[in-house]
Design a protein around this motif. Structure first.
Motif, short mmCIF file in Angstrom:
data_model
loop_
_atom_site.label_atom_id
_atom_site.label_comp_id
_atom_site.label_asym_id
_atom_site.label_seq_id
_atom_site.Cartn_x
_atom_site.Cartn_y
_atom_site.Cartn_z
N GLN A 160 0.82 -1.21 0.00
CA GLN A 160 0.00 0.00 0.00
C GLN A 160 0.86 1.26 0.00
O GLN A 160 0.50 2.26 -0.64
N GLN A 161 1.97 1.24 0.70
CA GLN A 161 2.89 2.38 0.68
C GLN A 161 3.47 2.58 -0.72
O GLN A 161 3.55 3.71 -1.22
N SER A 191 0.88 4.07 -2.91
CA SER A 191 0.67 5.48 -2.56
C SER A 191 1.66 6.37 -3.28
O SER A 191 1.30 7.40 -3.85
N TYR A 192 2.94 5.96 -3.28
CA TYR A 192 3.96 6.76 -3.97
C TYR A 192 3.80 6.66 -5.48
O TYR A 192 3.97 7.65 -6.20
N SER A 219 1.13 6.27 -7.19
CA SER A 219 -0.07 6.95 -7.70
C SER A 219 0.23 8.37 -8.16
O SER A 219 -0.41 8.87 -9.10
N VAL A 233 -4.82 9.04 -0.67
CA VAL A 233 -3.94 7.89 -0.42
C VAL A 233 -3.62 7.78 1.07
O VAL A 233 -3.46 6.68 1.61
N ARG A 234 -3.57 8.93 1.73
CA ARG A 234 -3.34 8.92 3.18
C ARG A 234 -4.53 8.30 3.90
O ARG A 234 -4.36 7.49 4.81
N TYR A 257 -4.48 4.51 3.23
CA TYR A 257 -3.47 3.79 4.01
C TYR A 257 -3.89 3.68 5.48
O TYR A 257 -3.71 2.63 6.10
#
Length: 204
Positions: free
Chosen positions: A126-127, A130-131, A133, A177-178, A181
């Motif tokens: 997921q991290q 996130s980056y 994306s 995204v925050r 997560y």
């Protein structure tokens, strides 16, 4: 009642109590397994729907890939395609593994260790997404802009409102995204709590 009869009755009662205790533990384990799996079932459904949307966009992009007539636009298109096809698969695979994890197939310590491994892999993925994306936003924007308008996003003159829109989208994406997560952190913490309750039940 003679001593031998008392001993026989006592053994029968002990055997019945053991069977009842074993059955109770099995029922508790089944209920715990169901609670545990349910935690991940909802997010798995949501991610499955997101994967379908991603594949639809990917197929539309494939049929219009010929419109990307420069090497950098083609690179943006291919990177976007790779992300749209692989990232949903990786997420569903990781979610499927942690959702279908059999908590009754090993002792409590081994169960918790294996769960933590699966949890770390899921959160790391997921991290990474996130980056990724943020990069994907620009590659997809360049490819889609060329396909829809026929204009090269990198060469076209950009009005002030477009820059403002990009900033707004970036800010929205950051918080999205925050939020996503944090949702995964909450879900995995809930599942871990269920496993901890299982340990408390074994101790009692």
């Amino acid at each position: 009642m003679e001593l031998e009869e008392i001993m026989t009755v006592w053994k029968q009662m002990s055997h019945q109590l053991e069977k009842q205790e074993k059955l109770t533990k099995e029922i508790i384990l089944q209920m715990t397994q169901q609670r545990y799996s349910t935690i991940f079932s909802k997010v798995f459904t949501i991610e499955s729907m997101a994967a379908i949307i991603s594949y639809v966009i990917a197929f539309v992009l494939i049929f219009n890939l010929y419109k990307l007539d420069t090497w950098y636009l083609m690179t943006c298109g291919i990177l976007t395609l790779v992300a749209l096809f692989t990232l949903p698969l990786l997420v569903l695979r990781s979610l499927g593994r942690i959702r279908d994890f059999d908590i009754g197939n090993r002792n409590y310590k081994e169960t918790l260790i294996e769960y933590i491994k699966l949890k770390k892999k899921l959160l790391l993925l997921q991290q990474f997404i996130s980056y990724t994306s943020f990069v994907l936003m620009f590659t997809s924007l360049a490819a889609i802009s060329k396909i829809i308008s026929g204009k090269d996003f990198f060469l076209m003159e950009k009005a002030g409102w477009l820059y403002a829109l990009i900033v707004i989208v970036l800010v929205f994406l950051f918080f999205f995204v925050r939020w996503g997560y944090k949702g995964y952190l909450k879900i995995t913490a809930s599942a871990e709590k269920v496993l901890l309750e299982l340990e408390e039940g074994e101790e009692t």
